[in-house]
Design a protein around this motif. Structure first.
Motif, mmCIF file in Angstrom:
data_model
loop_
_atom_site.group_PDB
_atom_site.id
_atom_site.type_symbol
_atom_site.label_atom_id
_atom_site.label_comp_id
_atom_site.label_asym_id
_atom_site.label_seq_id
_atom_site.Cartn_x
_atom_site.Cartn_y
_atom_site.Cartn_z
ATOM 1 N N LEU A 7 0.836 -1.203 0.000
ATOM 2 C CA LEU A 7 0.000 0.000 0.000
ATOM 3 C C LEU A 7 0.871 1.255 0.000
ATOM 4 C CD1 LEU A 7 -2.575 -1.164 2.717
ATOM 5 C CD2 LEU A 7 -2.836 -1.283 0.229
ATOM 6 N N SER A 8 0.291 2.371 -0.432
ATOM 7 C CA SER A 8 0.989 3.653 -0.465
ATOM 8 C C SER A 8 0.234 4.670 0.381
ATOM 9 C CB SER A 8 1.106 4.167 -1.901
ATOM 10 O OG SER A 8 1.537 5.517 -1.918
ATOM 11 N N LYS A 9 0.982 5.513 1.088
ATOM 12 C CA LYS A 9 0.343 6.558 1.890
ATOM 13 C C LYS A 9 -0.341 7.610 1.031
ATOM 14 C CE LYS A 9 4.522 9.415 2.243
ATOM 15 N NZ LYS A 9 3.974 10.519 1.419
ATOM 16 N N ASP A 10 -0.038 7.601 -0.268
ATOM 17 C CA ASP A 10 -0.654 8.568 -1.185
ATOM 18 C C ASP A 10 -2.032 8.117 -1.662
ATOM 19 O OD1 ASP A 10 1.631 10.230 -1.060
ATOM 20 O OD2 ASP A 10 2.629 8.974 -2.549
ATOM 21 N N THR A 11 -2.425 6.897 -1.289
ATOM 22 C CA THR A 11 -3.739 6.361 -1.629
ATOM 23 C C THR A 11 -4.440 5.953 -0.348
ATOM 24 O OG1 THR A 11 -2.851 5.496 -3.710
ATOM 25 C CG2 THR A 11 -4.961 4.610 -2.963
ATOM 26 N N PRO A 12 -5.715 6.292 -0.163
ATOM 27 C CA PRO A 12 -6.413 5.929 1.078
ATOM 28 C C PRO A 12 -6.363 4.429 1.329
ATOM 29 C CG PRO A 12 -7.723 7.483 -0.186
ATOM 30 C CD PRO A 12 -6.576 7.082 -1.074
ATOM 31 N N PRO A 13 -6.322 4.004 2.593
ATOM 32 C CA PRO A 13 -6.334 2.575 2.890
ATOM 33 C C PRO A 13 -7.602 1.924 2.354
ATOM 34 C CG PRO A 13 -5.994 3.889 4.889
ATOM 35 C CD PRO A 13 -6.323 4.830 3.797
#
Length: 231
Positions: free
Chosen positions: A47-53
């Motif tokens: 996952l990326s912090k730039d995309t919502p969980p």
């Protein structure tokens, strides 16, 4: 001054830092120990912090199988462990029949960074004491009031003497739904001589109740920056 030593000094802005001639500066330059993430596999969930969980999957039917405590992910590079917590019946009025309670567990992930093995040198760590910056992002949720803990220690060469440490144990507002990433960060500076290792340990809470619901994280990092803010 050798070409490789000049490159290290110029590219990392190491004016005033000890640069002993005894070092293999070509090897140091190629290791690039400053300004990069020294943790391995910082995003096991992909996952990326730039995309919502991602929102949790809600099952159409309850999971009748045994409780599950290990989240999905590739945790290579991490030392992991699980602690199942006792049932919490506090707040339930006396006389109420309890059919089922959620089972909570902590999933712990740890790495120990060998700073010298990553290319840093003793004189820099002991005399200049560059900033050691720690950062992490965990998934905010209403799973429980306590879903995340972080413990970071700067260790001496014996790996047991703690020179400096930082602990984070936040509480969540379960009455407000804002499913996003929460940042945790800390800068170690002026920590004194002798640091050789960084122990990074974080714990995330999971819940099993008619299905598995975990707390994810992303973007864990330990970086040594060529800056000195205090002594």
């Amino acid at each position: 001054m050798s070409e490789w030593k000049e490159r290290c000094e110029a590219e990392w802005g190491l004016k005033g830092a000890p640069l002993p001639d005894s070092r293999d500066w070509k090897a140091v330059y190629e290791a690039k120990p400053l300004g990069r993430n020294l943790l391995k596999n910082p995003t096991p969930h992909g996952l990326s912090k730039d995309t919502p969980p991602p929102e949790p999957d809600l099952l159409d039917e309850p999971d009748r199988g045994p409780p599950r405590f290990i989240p999905d992910g590739d945790f290579s590079g991490w030392t992991t462990s699980t602690e199942t917590l006792p049932y919490d019946a506090s707040g339930i009025p006396e006389g109420v029949v309890i059919c089922a309670l959620p089972t909570y567990s902590w999933f712990s992930m740890e790495q120990v960074v060998d700073l010298k093995a990553e290319g840093l040198w003793e004189e820099l760590l002991d005399e200049f004491q560059p900033e050691i910056v720690v950062q992490d992002w965990y998934e905010e949720s209403q799973l429980h009031v306590s879903i995340y803990q972080l413990h970071v220690k700067l260790l001496a060469a014996d790996k047991s003497t703690v020179i400096s440490e930082h602990t984070v144990n936040p509480t969540e507002d379960c009455s407000v739904y804002s499913h996003t990433w929460k940042e945790v960060s800390h800068v170690f500076s002026g920590y004194g001589p002798g640091v050789r290792y960084v122990q990074f340990l974080h714990r995330l809470k999971n819940q099993f109740f008619n299905g598995f619901f975990g707390t994810t994280f992303t973007g864990s990092s330990v970086m040594v920056n060529p800056t000195k803010t205090s002594s």
